[in-house]
Structure formats: structure tokens, C-alpha cells
Design a protein around this motif. Structure first.
Motif, PDB file in Angstrom:
ATOM      1  N   ARG A  32      41.194 -46.939 -65.206  1.00 47.27           N
ATOM      2  CA  ARG A  32      40.566 -48.257 -65.227  1.00 47.27           C
ATOM      3  C   ARG A  32      39.230 -48.219 -65.952  1.00 47.27           C
ATOM      4  NH1 ARG A  32      40.989 -50.357 -59.075  1.00 47.27           N
ATOM      5  NH2 ARG A  32      40.655 -48.141 -58.667  1.00 47.27           N
ATOM      6  N   GLN A  49      43.114 -46.927 -71.309  1.00 50.20           N
ATOM      7  CA  GLN A  49      42.619 -47.878 -70.326  1.00 50.20           C
ATOM      8  C   GLN A  49      43.750 -48.791 -69.870  1.00 50.20           C
ATOM      9  OE1 GLN A  49      39.150 -50.033 -71.563  1.00 50.20           O
ATOM     10  NE2 GLN A  49      38.663 -50.699 -69.480  1.00 50.20           N
ATOM     11  N   ASP A  51      45.717 -50.562 -65.892  1.00 50.54           N
ATOM     12  CA  ASP A  51      45.652 -50.771 -64.447  1.00 50.54           C
ATOM     13  C   ASP A  51      47.055 -51.068 -63.934  1.00 50.54           C
ATOM     14  OD1 ASP A  51      45.170 -51.755 -61.826  1.00 50.54           O
ATOM     15  OD2 ASP A  51      43.141 -52.325 -62.403  1.00 50.54           O
ATOM     16  N   THR A  53      47.825 -52.869 -61.574  1.00 53.66           N
ATOM     17  CA  THR A  53      47.934 -54.287 -61.208  1.00 53.66           C
ATOM     18  C   THR A  53      47.888 -55.204 -62.431  1.00 53.66           C
ATOM     19  OG1 THR A  53      45.539 -54.444 -60.846  1.00 53.66           O
ATOM     20  CG2 THR A  53      46.909 -53.847 -58.953  1.00 53.66           C
ATOM     21  N   SER A  74      45.799 -46.862 -53.233  1.00 55.41           N
ATOM     22  CA  SER A  74      44.631 -47.696 -52.976  1.00 55.41           C
ATOM     23  C   SER A  74      43.670 -46.962 -52.055  1.00 55.41           C
ATOM     24  CB  SER A  74      45.046 -49.022 -52.342  1.00 55.41           C
ATOM     25  OG  SER A  74      45.696 -48.781 -51.111  1.00 55.41           O
ATOM     26  N   ASP A  78      38.454 -50.233 -51.777  1.00 54.28           N
ATOM     27  CA  ASP A  78      38.841 -51.036 -52.937  1.00 54.28           C
ATOM     28  C   ASP A  78      38.904 -52.516 -52.583  1.00 54.28           C
ATOM     29  OD1 ASP A  78      39.041 -48.860 -54.545  1.00 54.28           O
ATOM     30  OD2 ASP A  78      41.226 -48.731 -54.513  1.00 54.28           O
ATOM     31  N   VAL A  85      48.384 -52.486 -54.874  1.00 51.49           N
ATOM     32  CA  VAL A  85      48.397 -51.215 -55.614  1.00 51.49           C
ATOM     33  C   VAL A  85      49.659 -50.415 -55.328  1.00 51.49           C
ATOM     34  CG1 VAL A  85      47.213 -49.008 -55.972  1.00 51.49           C
ATOM     35  CG2 VAL A  85      45.878 -51.114 -55.667  1.00 51.49           C
ATOM     36  N   GLY A  89      51.982 -52.686 -57.785  1.00 44.13           N
ATOM     37  CA  GLY A  89      51.628 -51.839 -58.924  1.00 44.13           C
ATOM     38  C   GLY A  89      52.672 -50.776 -59.202  1.00 44.13           C
TER      39      GLY A  89
END
Length: 324
Positions: A32, A49, A51, A53, A74, A78, A85, A89
Motif C-alpha cells: 500500500r 503499489q 491494495d 480492497t 487485517s 486498521d 481485508v 480482499g
């Protein structure tokens, strides 16, 4: 292999990156914040880079990747929830990996997750295992139950600082494992065909109870622990209160894990078959005694050096009077 490590800046993830690089793999890390992950780049990993999510960031990260090791999870601090997550995710990651034609997928679950349907993280891990098994990917599921690194903040540092060590009575013994050893199992699994579409426990040499760990820390540090007992019913009440506030959901879900630790059953599993399949030597696995011995040896040496420097500085400040 061209390997993507997810959760690469975490306690386990960074050890996976280090091990994979040492084994000669090309390693890419989904991060991230590239700034916070700069140390991984210094080791020789490529940073991308993205994520979990943000599903749109996963496709570019998976380009040219032949294997994925997912060590992300997670954290209680957070802003994102466990569901966002560890479920949404992970579903996005698994789907993206399948679409990208990834050859191998290593997933870290938790030992005995199927036995705790009322604990959010455990139930999500169980469901993710099922989703991964049905994804069409060649997967391997590894099930650790606790990392030795977490014991430093939980036991060692409070004892050294003469602070309270909080425990919830007779908690379940846990077979902690050094994250370096867990990483070794994960990277090795990539190279062993017999691990495809199978699940394995990944646990330490034996299960340790809270009081056993405290006594070991006392012996190695030469200091006496201050033990504070936290009633389980109090933790349950706090958890229920936190559920009333959105900002408390993540902490509440994490507190639910105390139900796992307080059920009295050891978190442990036989490892003979795992060592045999992976071709690893059980004698090379770090024991908890050796891990804490190394930690306390280093920290006690450092404390002595600090005290020596303080004494030396005090002596320099003392200027003797000169007599005529």
C-alpha cells in the motif's frame, strides 16, 4: 519462479520475502505504501503499489507472476474490517490470480479454524479455504497457530520493563513457531508437487501455556513477572460494547479470538508427515527456548552496554577539585 507476496511488510510476510529471495526467486510485493516498504526493495524485491480492497490494482500486480504467497491479514488498529481485508480482499485476489493463470497459490489460514464458527477471523479463514479449493487454482493451505515474534511484546518486554503481563487464566497451550520457519515451509511448498491442493498444519515443536512462557522468561531474564489476570467475562462484555460502535468493530472481532485461547484445548498438531512431504529436517526448526534465549541474550547485552555508557557519562561530568 516469479512470485507475488501479499502482506509483505507484515511480521510473516517480510520473512517470506527474505526466504524467497535467498532461494533465488524473483519476488514482487504488493504494498500500500512503497515508502514504508522501501526495505523490501533494498533486499532486492520489486514493489508494486496496490491494495487487496482495490481489485483494479491486482491485475497489474499479477502480470507475469507464476506463484502467489498470501500472508496478508487485517490488524486490530486498521480502519478496514476483517471482512473487508480477509474475505472481500482475498476473494478478489483469488479471482484475479485465477484469471491471470497463476500456477501456484499459497494461503495462510489458521489451525482448527473450522472449530470456531462464532469467531469472525476463524470463520472467514475457513470460508476462504473453501473458496480457494473451488477456484481452480493449484493451491496449498498452511495452517499456523501462533508466531514466536508476538511473545516478545506480550511477555518479554513487560517483564523486562517491570510491567504487568496480562493473561486470561488457564489459556490454551499454543505450538508457536518462528516466522522464519513458517516462511521456509511456504517457499518450500512451491517446489514440492505433493503439496498441490492439500492443507498442512505448520506448528512449533510443542505447545506452551501462558504460565510456562512466563516462567521461561523469568529464568532467562532473571526478573520476576507481575501477572495480572483479566477475567474472560470482562473481555466478552467489552467486546459486546464495542460492537455498538463502528470504530470498535475491528477490535471487537479480534477480542473474539480470546474464545479460541480460553477453550482449554491445545492448539497443536502432528508434524511428522509435513516434514516428510516437504523434505525438511525437524531438528532445524527453532524451539521456543532457543528463540527466547537468543532474544534475552541480545537484549540483556544491549542493556548492559547502555548502563556502561551512562556510568561513563556520569564519571566525565564529575570534575575533581584541584588542590593548590
Amino acid at each position: 519462479m516469479n512470485l507475488l507476496v501479499v502482506g509483505a511488510t507484515g511480521t510473516l510476510g517480510r520473512q517470506v520475502v527474505r526466504r524467497a529471495l535467498d532461494e533465488g526467486h524473483q519476488v514482487r510485493c504488493l504494498v500500500r505504501s512503497p515508502r514504508k516498504a522501501a526495505f523490501l526493495k533494498e533486499w532486492g524485491a520489486e514493489l508494486v503499489q496496490g491494495d487487496l480492497t482495490a481489485p483494479e490494482t491486482l491485475k497489474p500486480a499479477l502480470e507475469g507472476v507464476t506463484a502467489v504467497i498470501d500472508a496478508a491479514t487485517s490488524r486490530a488498529t486498521d480502519s478496514l474490517t476483517i471482512k473487508q481485508v480477509d474475505w472481500d480482499g482475498k476473494v478478489s485476489l483469488i479471482q484475479a490470480a485465477a484469471t491471470a493463470g497463476v500456477e501456484r497459490f499459497i494461503f495462510f489460514s489458521i489451525l482448527d479454524a473450522q472449530n470456531f464458527p462464532n469467531v469472525p477471523l476463524m470463520e472467514i479463514k475457513r470460508c476462504t479455504e473453501l473458496f480457494l479449493a473451488e477456484s481452480g487454482l493449484n493451491y496449498t493451505i498452511l495452517r499456523p497457530c501462533g508466531f514466536m515474534q508476538g511473545l516478545i511484546g506480550q511477555y518479554a518486554i513487560p517483564i523486562l520493563d517491570k510491567q504487568a503481563v496480562w493473561i486470561t487464566g488457564e489459556s490454551s497451550p499454543i505450538a508457536y513457531m518462528d516466522t522464519q520457519d513458517v516462511a521456509k515451509f511456504a517457499v518450500r511448498a512451491l517446489e514440492v508437487p505433493e503439496t498441490v491442493n492439500k492443507s498442512f498444519p505448520v506448528v512449533g515443536t510443542r505447545a506452551w501455556g501462558a504460565y510456562e512462557i512466563i516462567r521461561l522468561c523469568e529464568r532467562l531474564s532473571g526478573k520476576e513477572a507481575k501477572i495480572a489476570r483479566l477475567p474472560l467475562n470482562l473481555l466478552r462484555a467489552v467486546r459486546q460494547i464495542l460492537r455498538f460502535f463502528q470504530w470498535g468493530w475491528n477490535v471487537s472481532d479480534r477480542l473474539a479470538f480470546t474464545e479460541v485461547l480460553a477453550n482449554g484445548k491445545p492448539l497443536d498438531a502432528p508434524m511428522d508427515e509435513v516434514y516428510e512431504v516437504l523434505g525438511l529436517n525437524p531438528k532445524e526448526t527453532t524451539t521456543l527456548e532457543a528463540y527466547l534465549q537468543d532474544y534475552f541474550s541480545r537484549i540483556m547485552k544491549k542493556l548492559k552496554e547502555i548502563e556502561f555508557e551512562k556510568d561513563k557519562a556520569k564519571k566525565k561530568k564529575k570534575t575533581p577539585f584541584k588542590t593548590q
